[in-house]
Design a protein around this motif. Structure first.
Motif, PDB file in Angstrom:
ATOM      1  N   THR A  47       0.835  -1.189   0.000  1.00  0.00           N
ATOM      2  CA  THR A  47       0.000   0.000   0.000  1.00  0.00           C
ATOM      3  C   THR A  47       0.877   1.249   0.000  1.00  0.00           C
ATOM      4  O   THR A  47       1.999   1.225   0.480  1.00  0.00           O
ATOM      5  N   ALA A  49       1.820   2.871  -2.815  1.00  0.00           N
ATOM      6  CA  ALA A  49       2.512   3.046  -4.095  1.00  0.00           C
ATOM      7  C   ALA A  49       1.659   3.926  -5.009  1.00  0.00           C
ATOM      8  O   ALA A  49       0.440   3.770  -5.064  1.00  0.00           O
ATOM      9  N   ASP A  50       2.309   4.836  -5.722  1.00  0.00           N
ATOM     10  CA  ASP A  50       1.597   5.733  -6.630  1.00  0.00           C
ATOM     11  C   ASP A  50       1.138   5.030  -7.900  1.00  0.00           C
ATOM     12  O   ASP A  50       0.148   5.417  -8.504  1.00  0.00           O
ATOM     13  N   ASN A  51       1.889   4.004  -8.306  1.00  0.00           N
ATOM     14  CA  ASN A  51       1.545   3.288  -9.521  1.00  0.00           C
ATOM     15  C   ASN A  51       2.129   1.874  -9.458  1.00  0.00           C
ATOM     16  O   ASN A  51       2.845   1.522  -8.522  1.00  0.00           O
ATOM     17  N   PHE A  52       1.829   1.087 -10.475  1.00  0.00           N
ATOM     18  CA  PHE A  52       2.244  -0.309 -10.494  1.00  0.00           C
ATOM     19  C   PHE A  52       3.762  -0.460 -10.527  1.00  0.00           C
ATOM     20  O   PHE A  52       4.315  -1.371  -9.909  1.00  0.00           O
ATOM     21  N   ASP A  53       4.456   0.436 -11.230  1.00  0.00           N
ATOM     22  CA  ASP A  53       5.917   0.358 -11.309  1.00  0.00           C
ATOM     23  C   ASP A  53       6.562   0.530  -9.935  1.00  0.00           C
ATOM     24  O   ASP A  53       7.525  -0.153  -9.601  1.00  0.00           O
ATOM     25  N   VAL A  54       6.025   1.435  -9.146  1.00  0.00           N
ATOM     26  CA  VAL A  54       6.541   1.647  -7.785  1.00  0.00           C
ATOM     27  C   VAL A  54       6.284   0.406  -6.939  1.00  0.00           C
ATOM     28  O   VAL A  54       7.141  -0.015  -6.161  1.00  0.00           O
ATOM     29  N   ALA A  55       5.120  -0.211  -7.109  1.00  0.00           N
ATOM     30  CA  ALA A  55       4.797  -1.432  -6.365  1.00  0.00           C
ATOM     31  C   ALA A  55       5.757  -2.560  -6.751  1.00  0.00           C
ATOM     32  O   ALA A  55       6.219  -3.303  -5.885  1.00  0.00           O
ATOM     33  N   GLU A  56       6.073  -2.675  -8.029  1.00  0.00           N
ATOM     34  CA  GLU A  56       7.032  -3.700  -8.464  1.00  0.00           C
ATOM     35  C   GLU A  56       8.420  -3.440  -7.898  1.00  0.00           C
ATOM     36  O   GLU A  56       9.109  -4.369  -7.472  1.00  0.00           O
TER      37      GLU A  56
END
Length: 72
Positions: A47, A49-56
């Motif tokens: 939780t 993360a601004d976007n999926f890339d940050v989550a990855e």
């Protein structure tokens, strides 16, 4: 996953685990700035993360941090 053992092996100031209050371990990363909710089932929620890339990127950082635990 043994969350008590995991808590003892992660940086103390970034980790919260109170099983009486919440069944998961809370682990905060500084870079990227996200929070992981890690459960004994092995499931994890990312939780903040601004976007999926940050989550990855956060997932990769967590895997690096947990490599000692995941590959004994």
């Amino acid at each position: 996953i043994d969350l008590s053992t995991l808590m003892l092996n992660l940086p103390f100031e970034k980790t919260e685990y109170e099983p009486e209050q919440f069944p998961g371990l809370i682990y905060r990363l500084d870079d990227p700035q996200v929070v992981f909710l890690i459960f004994s089932s092995g499931r994890c929620v990312i939780t903040g993360a601004d976007n999926f890339d940050v989550a990855e990127e956060a997932e990769e950082a967590l895997r690096d941090e947990l490599s000692f635990f995941l590959n004994p």
